[in-house]
Design a protein around this motif. Structure first.
Motif, mmCIF file in Angstrom:
data_model
loop_
_atom_site.group_PDB
_atom_site.id
_atom_site.type_symbol
_atom_site.label_atom_id
_atom_site.label_comp_id
_atom_site.label_asym_id
_atom_site.label_seq_id
_atom_site.Cartn_x
_atom_site.Cartn_y
_atom_site.Cartn_z
ATOM 1 N N GLU A 123 13.769 -23.469 -15.672
ATOM 2 C CA GLU A 123 12.971 -22.389 -16.247
ATOM 3 C C GLU A 123 13.888 -21.285 -16.746
ATOM 4 O O GLU A 123 14.920 -20.991 -16.147
ATOM 5 C CB GLU A 123 11.980 -21.820 -15.223
ATOM 6 C CG GLU A 123 10.773 -22.699 -15.031
ATOM 7 C CD GLU A 123 9.586 -21.977 -14.418
ATOM 8 O OE1 GLU A 123 9.519 -20.730 -14.457
ATOM 9 O OE2 GLU A 123 8.711 -22.683 -13.901
ATOM 10 N N ASN B 110 9.547 -20.962 -19.983
ATOM 11 C CA ASN B 110 9.186 -22.368 -20.117
ATOM 12 C C ASN B 110 8.798 -22.974 -18.768
ATOM 13 O O ASN B 110 9.146 -22.446 -17.710
ATOM 14 C CB ASN B 110 10.349 -23.164 -20.728
ATOM 15 C CG ASN B 110 11.572 -23.153 -19.847
ATOM 16 O OD1 ASN B 110 11.940 -22.124 -19.286
ATOM 17 N ND2 ASN B 110 12.237 -24.293 -19.732
ATOM 18 N N VAL C 184 5.800 -21.885 -22.406
ATOM 19 C CA VAL C 184 6.120 -22.982 -23.311
ATOM 20 C C VAL C 184 6.400 -24.234 -22.488
ATOM 21 O O VAL C 184 7.147 -24.183 -21.500
ATOM 22 C CB VAL C 184 7.357 -22.641 -24.175
ATOM 23 C CG1 VAL C 184 7.698 -23.776 -25.112
ATOM 24 C CG2 VAL C 184 7.121 -21.348 -24.939
ATOM 25 N N PHE D 154 13.352 -23.076 -26.129
ATOM 26 C CA PHE D 154 13.297 -23.732 -24.827
ATOM 27 C C PHE D 154 13.503 -25.244 -24.888
ATOM 28 O O PHE D 154 13.530 -25.902 -23.861
ATOM 29 C CB PHE D 154 11.948 -23.427 -24.160
ATOM 30 C CG PHE D 154 11.728 -21.962 -23.946
ATOM 31 C CD1 PHE D 154 12.327 -21.298 -22.901
ATOM 32 C CD2 PHE D 154 10.933 -21.237 -24.817
ATOM 33 C CE1 PHE D 154 12.142 -19.935 -22.714
ATOM 34 C CE2 PHE D 154 10.735 -19.880 -24.643
ATOM 35 C CZ PHE D 154 11.343 -19.223 -23.584
#
Length: 173
Positions: free
Chosen positions: A72, A123, A159, A66
């Motif tokens: 995202e 993420n 994340v 990521f």
């Protein structure tokens, strides 16, 4: 290095960011190739170990998936019965603060590869590693569905920057 702060940030930077500080397209291409090589090496290491977030190489691999993303993304990891990685792929890309995945594709991939368990990862470009209420609700729905298909949702990881939040470790699964 001065513009990015570290070699990791340089390797994670998208080509457009590199082009703002480097006037050498060949160097930008080589840095992209280096990033791909590093991630391939980490992927090879991860395939040899059990999926265990206490393993530093696994942490690096997850964060690396990521690094530098401004939107995202949902990433899927399929594990065998021994909890070793057998397959991974990006599943969906969204906006700055939201992403929706194709559940049919996810289930089809897991069943088609005879996975024993699934790890979802996504993420938060905002930098806040805590899962949203929508993240938690979706995770619980997916976990329920998987349980009815004899699949295990091993974990859902969020994340942000270099941090990883495990819904399994937080007892949210």
């Amino acid at each position: 290095m001065a513009a990015f702060g570290s070699i990791g940030s340089v390797l994670a930077a998208p080509p457009s960011a590199l082009a703002r500080v480097l006037d050498d397209p060949d160097l930008i291409d080589r840095l992209g190739a280096a990033q791909a090589a590093v991630m391939e090496g980490l992927s090879e290491q991860v395939q040899r170990i059990r999926f265990d977030l206490t393993d530093y190489s696994l942490q690096q691999w997850v964060v690396g998936l990521f690094k530098g993303l401004r939107r995202e993304r949902i990433h899927l990891a399929l594990l065998d019965a021994d909890r070793r990685l057998i397959f991974d792929e990006p599943l969906a890309e969204g906006s700055l603060d939201r992403v929706a995945g194709n559940l049919r594709r996810l289930v089809g991939r897991a069943i088609g590869l005879d996975a024993g368990a699934v790890v979802l990862m996504h993420n938060h470009p905002s930098g806040d590693v805590r899962p949203s209420s929508e993240d938690i609700a979706a995770t619980r729905r997916i976990s329920f569905l998987f349980a009815n298909l004899d699949l295990t949702l091993e974990d859902h990881l969020v994340v942000a920057d270099n941090a990883i939040f495990s819904m399994r470790q937080a007892s949210m699964l």
